[in-house]
Design an enzyme around this catalytic site. Structure first.
Site, PDB file in Angstrom:
ATOM      1  NE  ARG A   1     -29.637  42.560 -51.548  1.00  0.00           N
ATOM      2  CZ  ARG A   1     -28.392  42.164 -51.328  1.00  0.00           C
ATOM      3  NH1 ARG A   1     -27.401  42.665 -52.054  1.00  0.00           N
ATOM      4  NH2 ARG A   1     -28.130  41.275 -50.409  1.00  0.00           N
ATOM      5  NE  ARG A   2     -31.533  45.644 -58.949  1.00  0.00           N
ATOM      6  CZ  ARG A   2     -30.817  45.016 -59.875  1.00  0.00           C
ATOM      7  NH1 ARG A   2     -29.800  44.240 -59.526  1.00  0.00           N
ATOM      8  NH2 ARG A   2     -31.122  45.150 -61.150  1.00  0.00           N
TER       9      ARG A   2
ATOM     10  CD  GLU B   1     -29.005  16.394 -45.694  1.00  0.00           C
ATOM     11  OE1 GLU B   1     -27.773  16.384 -45.872  1.00  0.00           O
ATOM     12  OE2 GLU B   1     -29.577  15.724 -44.811  1.00  0.00           O
TER      13      GLU B   1
ATOM     14  N   GLY C   1     -24.291  20.179 -50.549  1.00  0.00           N
ATOM     15  CA  GLY C   1     -25.270  20.245 -51.627  1.00  0.00           C
ATOM     16  C   GLY C   1     -26.297  19.133 -51.601  1.00  0.00           C
TER      17      GLY C   1
ATOM     18  CB  ILE D   1     -23.947  14.709 -50.470  1.00  0.00           C
ATOM     19  CG1 ILE D   1     -23.154  14.850 -51.766  1.00  0.00           C
ATOM     20  CG2 ILE D   1     -23.565  13.431 -49.739  1.00  0.00           C
ATOM     21  CD1 ILE D   1     -21.669  15.030 -51.555  1.00  0.00           C
TER      22      ILE D   1
ATOM     23  N   GLY E   1     -16.601  28.835 -63.778  1.00  0.00           N
ATOM     24  CA  GLY E   1     -17.709  29.131 -62.875  1.00  0.00           C
ATOM     25  C   GLY E   1     -17.683  28.365 -61.571  1.00  0.00           C
TER      26      GLY E   1
ATOM     27  CD  GLU F   1     -19.214  33.018 -56.209  1.00  0.00           C
ATOM     28  OE1 GLU F   1     -19.327  34.047 -56.928  1.00  0.00           O
ATOM     29  OE2 GLU F   1     -20.112  32.175 -56.070  1.00  0.00           O
TER      30      GLU F   1
ATOM     31  CG  ASP G   1     -18.031  26.762 -48.198  1.00  0.00           C
ATOM     32  OD1 ASP G   1     -19.176  27.249 -48.279  1.00  0.00           O
ATOM     33  OD2 ASP G   1     -17.771  25.578 -48.493  1.00  0.00           O
TER      34      ASP G   1
ATOM     35  CE  LYS H   1     -20.285  23.883 -47.606  1.00  0.00           C
ATOM     36  NZ  LYS H   1     -19.750  23.679 -48.967  1.00  0.00           N
TER      37      LYS H   1
END
Length: 438
Positions: free
Chosen positions: A50-51, A134, A139, A141, A192, A195, A206, A210
């Protein structure tokens, strides 16, 4: 044919955030190994961002960065496109453009696949190119490839998984430390794992995306995120977790996809995401912190479990690179892998008709006849009680009831009736129970 006789395959990466930067890094660090595994050199030819001046975790070679993503995917020297932008647009338009221009695509975009996967699969089939994804679920897995390929000769009946690391960290912290939801969420954000705006994770969006992808693959039917019943963990209390502990259980946010008989006797797909109590003896109960795990049940193979880091730049990039090697090999062989499999075309069973069990904690008046009245409320909706126990006396009297399996609508109606009864001061906790005997 020697390596030098084979043409170089050009790769374009869309996005250079946490995952994209790791894809760029691995393409550079494993350049020779990837060439050997693919059978031809794989070269990064462009990275769309984007930037141009944004800080990045990797040094992108000079001249490869561009803000013209649409121009990049249309270039003649692009054979493979990696999309790790996320979201619906412009990701959808870029993937469709890439396929139209003859590139195979690897994506980690769960939201797009769960909302409009059929459009992408149809475009890939028309272009005779691959669309691999995948990294969109769990992630690093490997779960989608086993469902699509390794278990292609088997009949999968159920997929049960912890597919969101943020919520698993929060619930694990609540279980091990006794913390409340807000306190555990704050710690997840500091580390972390969550969010600044955790809505997509803690409200189950989320995981629902999935679940839609898993159900579509497992049961050869088109299932979208809108088809998945969704509840998050923001209402889970320390008391709920403590009550689960008393039952030798833990609370997990589960994605549950299964085949169930519908009202007409035909098999239907039940897909749901919600917090549930599961026995500590269940394999998923031991999944700690931000890890993911998916439990698969099939007729011939039996029970299988896939476990590992479900998020993060490097783990997700590992899954992306695995797909990239496969689609690159297919390009060299002038073939393509398996596309969408939706031949079964099963309907989605409404949540109200899905059978489950409830754990219900009720503050009641401590007087004769209360237990019988509560039992009658369950009987009114044809719900059988598995266990019941009373805790406390007087103003602290509480009944804890665990039902046998029943339609979710009947269980919900039972709870509504309990809330309307004079002898019930408050229904303090309602949570589904999974695992163990129905």
């Amino acid at each position: 044919m020697s390596m030098g006789d084979k043409r170089t395959l050009g790769v374009a990466v869309l996005g250079c955030g946490a995952v994209g930067s790791q894809v760029v890094r691995l393409l550079a660090e494993q350049h020779d190994d990837l060439a050997a595994r693919v059978g031809a050199p794989v070269e990064l030819v462009g990275v769309a961002v984007r930037r141009l001046d944004a800080p990045r975790d990797v040094d992108v070679p000079e001249g490869l960065l561009t803000t013209d993503a649409h121009g990049l995917v249309a270039r003649d020297d692009v054979d493979l496109v990696v999309e790790v932008i996320g979201g619906i647009e412009p990701a959808r338009s870029l993937i469709l453009s890439a396929l139209h221009n003859g590139a195979s695509v690897v994506t980690a975009n769960k939201a797009l696949l769960a909302e409009d996967g059929p459009t992408l699969f149809e475009a890939a089939a028309k272009a005779e190119r691959d669309l691999y994804y995948e990294a969109a679920v769990a992630g690093a897995i490997p779960i989608l490839r086993p469902l699509r390929e390794s278990l292609a000769g088997d009949r999968v009946t159920r997929v049960l998984g912890i597919v969101n690391g943020t919520t698993n960290f929060i619930l694990d912290k609540m279980d091990t430390s006794g913390a409340g939801f807000s306190e555990a969420l704050e710690e997840a954000q500091e580390l972390g794992y969550a969010e600044a705006d955790p809505t997509a994770d803690v409200e189950g969006f989320d995981a629902a995306a999935k679940a839609a992808i898993l159900a579509s693959l497992a049961f050869h039917s088109r299932v979208t995120a809108a088809d998945v019943h969704r509840e998050g963990i923001s209402e889970v209390t320390a008391a709920d977790v403590a009550s689960a502990r008393d039952m030798d259980s833990v609370v997990k946010l589960l994605a549950i996809c299964e085949l169930r008989p519908g009202p007409d006797g035909q098999e239907q797909v039940a897909a749901r995401v919600h917090p549930a109590m599961i026995p500590r003896s269940h394999p998923l109960a031991s999944v700690r912190e931000a890890y993911n795990a998916v439990f698969v049940e099939s007729e011939a193979a039996g029970q299988l479990m896939f476990y590992g880091p479900g998020a993060g730049g490097a783990p997700t990039a590992s899954a992306v690179l695995g797909d990239l090697v496969t689609v690159a090999r297919n390009r060299l062989a002038e073939t393509r892998g398996a596309g969408e499999s939706a031949y079964a075309d099963r309907a989605v069973l409404p949540m109200g008709e899905t059978r489950t069990r409830y754990h219900v904690a009720i503050d009641v008046d401590d007087r004769a006849g209360v237990l019988a009245a509560v039992a009658n409320a369950f009987a009114d909706h044809d719900v059988s009680i598995q266990t019941v126990r009373q805790e406390g006396r007087g103003a602290d009297a509480q009944l804890v009831v665990v039902s046998h399996a029943a339609p979710d609508a009947a269980l919900s109606a039972t709870v509504d009736q309990l809330r309307s009864m004079d002898i019930v001061r408050e229904v303090t906790s309602v949570m589904r129970v999974e695992g163990g005997d129905e």
